[in-house]
Structure formats: structure tokens, C-alpha cells
Design a protein around this motif. Structure first.
Motif, PDB file in Angstrom:
ATOM      1  N   PRO A 198      -6.711  -9.489 -41.721  1.00 31.45           N
ATOM      2  CA  PRO A 198      -7.777  -9.090 -40.787  1.00 31.45           C
ATOM      3  C   PRO A 198      -7.247  -8.697 -39.413  1.00 31.45           C
ATOM      4  O   PRO A 198      -7.733  -7.737 -38.800  1.00 31.45           O
ATOM      5  CB  PRO A 198      -8.670 -10.337 -40.710  1.00 31.45           C
ATOM      6  N   VAL A 199      -6.229  -9.430 -38.935  1.00 31.37           N
ATOM      7  CA  VAL A 199      -5.678  -9.127 -37.607  1.00 31.37           C
ATOM      8  C   VAL A 199      -4.906  -7.809 -37.625  1.00 31.37           C
ATOM      9  O   VAL A 199      -5.098  -6.938 -36.764  1.00 31.37           O
ATOM     10  CB  VAL A 199      -4.769 -10.269 -37.130  1.00 31.37           C
ATOM     11  N   VAL A 200      -4.029  -7.645 -38.621  1.00 28.26           N
ATOM     12  CA  VAL A 200      -3.194  -6.446 -38.682  1.00 28.26           C
ATOM     13  C   VAL A 200      -4.034  -5.196 -38.908  1.00 28.26           C
ATOM     14  O   VAL A 200      -3.874  -4.187 -38.210  1.00 28.26           O
ATOM     15  CB  VAL A 200      -2.137  -6.601 -39.803  1.00 28.26           C
ATOM     16  N   PHE A 201      -4.951  -5.237 -39.875  1.00 27.97           N
ATOM     17  CA  PHE A 201      -5.771  -4.055 -40.163  1.00 27.97           C
ATOM     18  C   PHE A 201      -6.733  -3.755 -39.026  1.00 27.97           C
ATOM     19  O   PHE A 201      -7.019  -2.592 -38.730  1.00 27.97           O
ATOM     20  CB  PHE A 201      -6.537  -4.253 -41.469  1.00 27.97           C
ATOM     21  N   GLY A 202      -7.243  -4.797 -38.385  1.00 29.57           N
ATOM     22  CA  GLY A 202      -8.095  -4.573 -37.231  1.00 29.57           C
ATOM     23  C   GLY A 202      -7.346  -3.894 -36.103  1.00 29.57           C
ATOM     24  O   GLY A 202      -7.873  -3.009 -35.424  1.00 29.57           O
ATOM     25  N   PHE A 203      -6.081  -4.296 -35.913  1.00 30.71           N
ATOM     26  CA  PHE A 203      -5.266  -3.672 -34.876  1.00 30.71           C
ATOM     27  C   PHE A 203      -4.960  -2.210 -35.203  1.00 30.71           C
ATOM     28  O   PHE A 203      -5.093  -1.327 -34.358  1.00 30.71           O
ATOM     29  CB  PHE A 203      -3.976  -4.461 -34.706  1.00 30.71           C
ATOM     30  N   PHE A 204      -4.552  -1.961 -36.449  1.00 35.48           N
ATOM     31  CA  PHE A 204      -4.206  -0.596 -36.839  1.00 35.48           C
ATOM     32  C   PHE A 204      -5.385   0.361 -36.702  1.00 35.48           C
ATOM     33  O   PHE A 204      -5.233   1.491 -36.229  1.00 35.48           O
ATOM     34  CB  PHE A 204      -3.698  -0.582 -38.285  1.00 35.48           C
ATOM     35  N   THR A 205      -6.556  -0.079 -37.133  1.00 32.97           N
ATOM     36  CA  THR A 205      -7.722   0.812 -37.056  1.00 32.97           C
ATOM     37  C   THR A 205      -8.214   0.997 -35.627  1.00 32.97           C
ATOM     38  O   THR A 205      -8.796   2.037 -35.308  1.00 32.97           O
ATOM     39  CB  THR A 205      -8.863   0.253 -37.921  1.00 32.97           C
ATOM     40  N   SER A 206      -7.971   0.022 -34.769  1.00 33.77           N
ATOM     41  CA  SER A 206      -8.462   0.125 -33.394  1.00 33.77           C
ATOM     42  C   SER A 206      -7.598   1.046 -32.532  1.00 33.77           C
ATOM     43  O   SER A 206      -8.064   1.545 -31.506  1.00 33.77           O
ATOM     44  CB  SER A 206      -8.525  -1.265 -32.756  1.00 33.77           C
ATOM     45  N   VAL A 207      -6.341   1.258 -32.919  1.00 31.60           N
ATOM     46  CA  VAL A 207      -5.441   2.076 -32.106  1.00 31.60           C
ATOM     47  C   VAL A 207      -5.324   3.506 -32.632  1.00 31.60           C
ATOM     48  O   VAL A 207      -4.503   4.277 -32.129  1.00 31.60           O
ATOM     49  CB  VAL A 207      -4.028   1.444 -32.036  1.00 31.60           C
ATOM     50  N   ALA A 208      -6.136   3.841 -33.620  1.00 36.51           N
ATOM     51  CA  ALA A 208      -6.090   5.211 -34.130  1.00 36.51           C
ATOM     52  C   ALA A 208      -6.536   6.181 -33.039  1.00 36.51           C
ATOM     53  O   ALA A 208      -7.523   5.927 -32.336  1.00 36.51           O
ATOM     54  CB  ALA A 208      -6.991   5.349 -35.353  1.00 36.51           C
ATOM     55  N   PRO A 209      -5.827   7.280 -32.842  1.00 39.95           N
ATOM     56  CA  PRO A 209      -6.203   8.253 -31.808  1.00 39.95           C
ATOM     57  C   PRO A 209      -7.609   8.814 -32.048  1.00 39.95           C
ATOM     58  O   PRO A 209      -8.083   8.892 -33.192  1.00 39.95           O
ATOM     59  CB  PRO A 209      -5.141   9.357 -31.969  1.00 39.95           C
ATOM     60  N   GLU A 210      -8.247   9.199 -30.992  1.00 39.65           N
ATOM     61  CA  GLU A 210      -9.592   9.749 -31.089  1.00 39.65           C
ATOM     62  C   GLU A 210      -9.566  11.037 -31.912  1.00 39.65           C
ATOM     63  O   GLU A 210      -8.694  11.886 -31.747  1.00 39.65           O
ATOM     64  CB  GLU A 210     -10.146  10.027 -29.691  1.00 39.65           C
ATOM     65  N   GLY A 211     -10.518  11.149 -32.799  1.00 38.41           N
ATOM     66  CA  GLY A 211     -10.590  12.333 -33.651  1.00 38.41           C
ATOM     67  C   GLY A 211      -9.844  12.204 -34.962  1.00 38.41           C
ATOM     68  O   GLY A 211      -9.912  13.089 -35.814  1.00 38.41           O
TER      69      GLY A 211
END
Length: 251
Positions: A129-142
């Protein structure tokens, strides 16, 4: 000819044990394969829960929707059958062990299995949950997040293996101290190097992000300390003295 006969019998026994171990894995697989799709969905839940509304999982290979759940179910079957597989190994090597060695091996087999399961559970319920939450939150806009199901499976299996292996540290510490390779005091003196080594191992066994590396290194260090505590209660020298004591009394 008499020397070859025991060797042949041992090889036949080993083959029987291996076939029984493989059969146990296949039996579990047959029982689970009907729910292969559900098992994969459960495995993908930590990622699916943090994906944005526009995100999804995809299959870039035509056969991936079938083979990815199939592969996961087969690996899960092996994990479930591990206690029986270890029992077959134990039943093969036990006749050649001394009494004090048997007294060490049985608890270590049980504890190593439980620790491996604990490492997998820690990865799934705490790390994912922590790792995937971090990866999805830092995805560039668009950027639309679309994870391939095979890539996801390889990723989680790598983390499962890393955390399952890392949680075996207490067993490794006990074995090293019992075999006389090192001592508890020597390991304590090398603690600063072990701290650095834990983070290096975390870097090598996990994806290239500081979160998963730290979440692997910290449990490794805690388990190392647990191994030091447990190693104090088991000494090969003491076992050998206990083994020889009845012989001395008889003399």
C-alpha cells in the motif's frame, strides 16, 4: 557391489521424496486453479485501490490474461506446500543427523517457514500500500497509469522473495553462531557494518526507491537483533557436551 547398494537405495529414497514433494504442490495447484482469476485479483488489490479513476491494469500480451493468473497460482501452491516439502527433506536427512543436530533442525524448519510467510504478509499488507500509493502519487500530470499484469506479477514476486528471504535473518544468525563461524559478541561488534549492509541489500533486492529499501532494511535490522537474542540460548559446544555426557557416565 555392497557399497553401491546403499547408494542406490538412498537415490531411490531421494527420488521418492522429491516426487512426493512435487505431487503435493500439484495437488494444491489443482485445488486452487479454479480460483486463479480471483487469486490474481486479490494480489492486484493493493495497486487497484490506489489507482486513479483513469488508471487501470492492462495485458500487452494476448495470452497474459490466462498465463499470469496461472503462474501466480502455481507459485502460491508451492508456498502453501512448503511445510510438506520441508518435511520430506527432513525425513530424508534426519537419519544421518546427531541428536543435538535434530534438536536444532526441527525448530529451525518450523521457524524459517513461519518467518518466510510473515515476510510475505508484511510485504503485502504493509509495504505494497505504501509503495504503490507513492508511485501513483508522483506520476506526472497528464500521464495515464496503465500497469501490465505480467509486469505487476514479476514486481510483486520479486518483493515477496526479497521480504521472505530477509525475514530468515534470525535463522541465519543462529546457524552461523551454532556452527562456530562467528559469535554473538563478534556480530555485535560489527553492528555498524551490518546496518550499512542491510540498506545495501535493501537497495539490491527492492525496486529503486528509498521507501521500499527502507521498509526492507529496518525489519532486517530488527530481525538481526532478534537473532542475536535467540543465538545466546543455543550453543553447539553445550549440545556436544550434552551429547557426550551419557558416554562419560557409562565409562
Amino acid at each position: 557391489m555392497s557399497q553401491q547398494q546403499p547408494l542406490i537405495s538412498h537415490l531411490l529414497e531421494l527420488r521418492t521424496k522429491l516426487l512426493q514433494a512435487v505431487a503435493s504442490v500439484l495437488l494444491v495447484f489443482v485445488c486452487l486453479v479454479y480460483w486463479a482469476q480471483d487469486i490474481y485479483h486479490y494480489m492486484a488489490t493493493p495497486l487497484l485501490q490506489v489507482l486513479p479513476e483513469s488508471g487501470s491494469m492492462i495485458a500487452t500480451d494476448v495470452a497474459a490474461p490466462f498465463f499470469a493468473p496461472f503462474k501466480l497460482t502455481l507459485i502460491l501452491s508451492f508456498f502453501i506446500a512448503v511445510p510438506y516439502v520441508l518435511y520430506q527433506i527432513w525425513s530424508f536427512v534426519a537419519p544421518g543427523l546427531y541428536k543435538h543436530e535434530k534438536r536444532l533442525v526441527i525448530p529451525l524448519l518450523v521457524s524459517s517457514t513461519l518467518l518466510f510467510y510473515l515476510g510475505i504478509a508484511f510485504a503485502y499488507y504493509i509495504v505494497f500500500p505504501v509503495v504503490f500509493g507513492f508511485f501513483t502519487s508522483v506520476a506526472p500530470e497528464g500521464v495515464n497509469i496503465a500497469t501490465d499484469i505480467n509486469s505487476y506479477l514479476n514486481f510483486v514476486l520479486k518483493l515477496f522473495f526479497a521480504f521472505g528471504l530477509a525475514f530468515e535473518i534470525p535463522v541465519a544468525v543462529i546457524l552461523l553462531c551454532w556452527a562456530g563461524v562467528t559469535t554473538v559478541d563478534d556480530l555485535k561488534a560489527k553492528r555498524p557494518y551490518i546496518v550499512v549492509g542491510a540498506f545495501v541489500i535493501g537497495m539490491l533486492l527492492t525496486p529503486p526507491d528509498i521507501i521500499s529499501q527502507t521498509m526492507l532494511a529496518i525489519p532486517m535490522l530488527l530481525l538481526f537483533e532478534l537473532g542475536l537474542l535467540a543465538a545466546r540460548f543455543y550453543s553447539k559446544k553445550d549440545d556436544e557436551e550434552d551429547e557426550q555426557q551419557p558416554e562419560n557416565i557409562n565409562h
